[in-house]
Design an enzyme around this catalytic site. Structure first.
Site, PDB file in Angstrom:
ATOM      1  N   ASP A  27       0.829  -1.207   0.000  1.00  0.00           N
ATOM      2  CA  ASP A  27       0.000   0.000   0.000  1.00  0.00           C
ATOM      3  C   ASP A  27       0.867   1.262   0.000  1.00  0.00           C
ATOM      4  OD1 ASP A  27      -2.353   1.430   0.065  1.00  0.00           O
ATOM      5  OD2 ASP A  27      -2.577   1.314   2.238  1.00  0.00           O
TER       6      ASP A  27
ATOM      7  N   ARG B 192       0.352   7.610  -2.721  1.00  0.00           N
ATOM      8  CA  ARG B 192       0.867   8.613  -1.786  1.00  0.00           C
ATOM      9  C   ARG B 192       2.335   8.914  -2.105  1.00  0.00           C
ATOM     10  NH1 ARG B 192      -1.646   6.166   3.849  1.00  0.00           N
ATOM     11  NH2 ARG B 192      -3.704   5.725   2.952  1.00  0.00           N
TER      12      ARG B 192
ATOM     13  N   ASN C 266     -10.480  -1.511  -5.548  1.00  0.00           N
ATOM     14  CA  ASN C 266      -9.614  -0.588  -6.289  1.00  0.00           C
ATOM     15  C   ASN C 266     -10.100  -0.362  -7.716  1.00  0.00           C
ATOM     16  OD1 ASN C 266      -6.549  -1.938  -4.838  1.00  0.00           O
ATOM     17  ND2 ASN C 266      -7.889  -0.326  -4.081  1.00  0.00           N
TER      18      ASN C 266
ATOM     19  N   ARG D  31     -11.596   2.957  -8.949  1.00  0.00           N
ATOM     20  CA  ARG D  31     -10.805   4.162  -9.150  1.00  0.00           C
ATOM     21  C   ARG D  31     -10.919   4.664 -10.593  1.00  0.00           C
ATOM     22  NH1 ARG D  31      -5.070   2.268  -6.367  1.00  0.00           N
ATOM     23  NH2 ARG D  31      -5.767   2.231  -4.188  1.00  0.00           N
TER      24      ARG D  31
END
Length: 252
Positions: A32, A36, A80, A83
């Site tokens: 993960d 970011r 996911n 997205r």
């Protein structure tokens, strides 16, 4: 490494002998924090996915050196897929590339699981073909969860179990009277493999997000603040040290 059949292996973690040198037999990693990392470095998510993919090669080498026999990676959940389509396309592209690279390395036995039909026919075929090239290679077993949903895993297991009994003509009342957790477990993803001993999740998030909910009931958890593309050998070693200091009593 050759995985034995489900009938050959115990289903409860406490039935397994202690792991050598306090290393987990089965390590799972939730990779993960890629997006970011991209934001922090002011770059595209695709670049983060690629850097994270390169980190997988290093992780598997570290696992070999630590004597870990089974590694499960979760790069893409079914959630996911909601997205931005371009982001999903980039991630699936990198996952396919990395799976192909792992197969070409001829070092690891690959096992793809999850609902890859959700990727679409073309993407599913590409990633499946890449995984198949590495499915019979001797070496540590590397499970790769793509479009995986833990609740759907359990639902599919029950569906498979009921279908099996239907073919045998077992009355529903008899199934209800005799059904055991071990019987359900034999229809789950990763059946026949050792239970997950340790889960590492990067990025600082402290949750499992539906990852292998049945198979991780007795797993030890290690949460790491670093984003996946920056995960290092030092952090890997710290996770193993933490695991080795824990007393796993399995409720006893």
């Amino acid at each position: 490494m050759t995985i034995s059949s489900a009938a050959d292996l115990p289903l409860h973690p406490a039935e397994y002998p202690p792991s050598p040198r306090a290393s987990p037999r089965h390590l799972a990693v939730i990779v993960d924090g890629n997006r970011r990392w991209a934001r922090d470095h002011r770059t595209e998510a695709a670049a983060a996915y690629r850097r994270g993919g390169d980190r997988v090669h290093e992780l598997l080498t570290w696992c070999e050196e630590a004597g870990i026999g089974v590694v499960t990676l979760w790069p893409l959940s079914a959630d996911n897929l909601r997205r931005d389509p371009d982001d999903v396309r980039d991630l699936v592209q990198v996952i396919t590339e990395v799976v192909g690279e792992l197969a070409n390395a001829r070092r690891w036995q690959l096992n793809l699981f999850g609902d890859t039909a959700l990727l679409g026919q073309v993407a599913r075929r590409r990633i499946y073909d890449a995984a198949q090239r590495g499915s019979e290679i001797p070496g540590i077993t590397v499970n790769i969860a793509v479009a995986y949903d833990g609740r759907e895993d359990i639902t599919s297991a029950v569906r498979s179990l009921l279908s099996e009994h239907a073919r045998l003509g077992t009355p529903v009342a008899a199934i209800a009277d005799t059904l055991t957790s071990d019987e359900v477990a034999r229809h789950l993803a990763l059946t026949g493999q050792p239970p997950v001993d340790l889960i590492i999740r990067t990025s600082g998030e402290q949750r499992l997000s539906g990852f292998l909910p049945w198979q991780t009931a007795y797993s030890e958890l290690y949460f790491c603040d670093v984003n996946w593309p920056d995960f290092t050998r030092a952090q890997f070693d710290a996770a193993l040290v933490s695991y080795g200091r824990r007393s796993r009593r399995f409720g006893q």
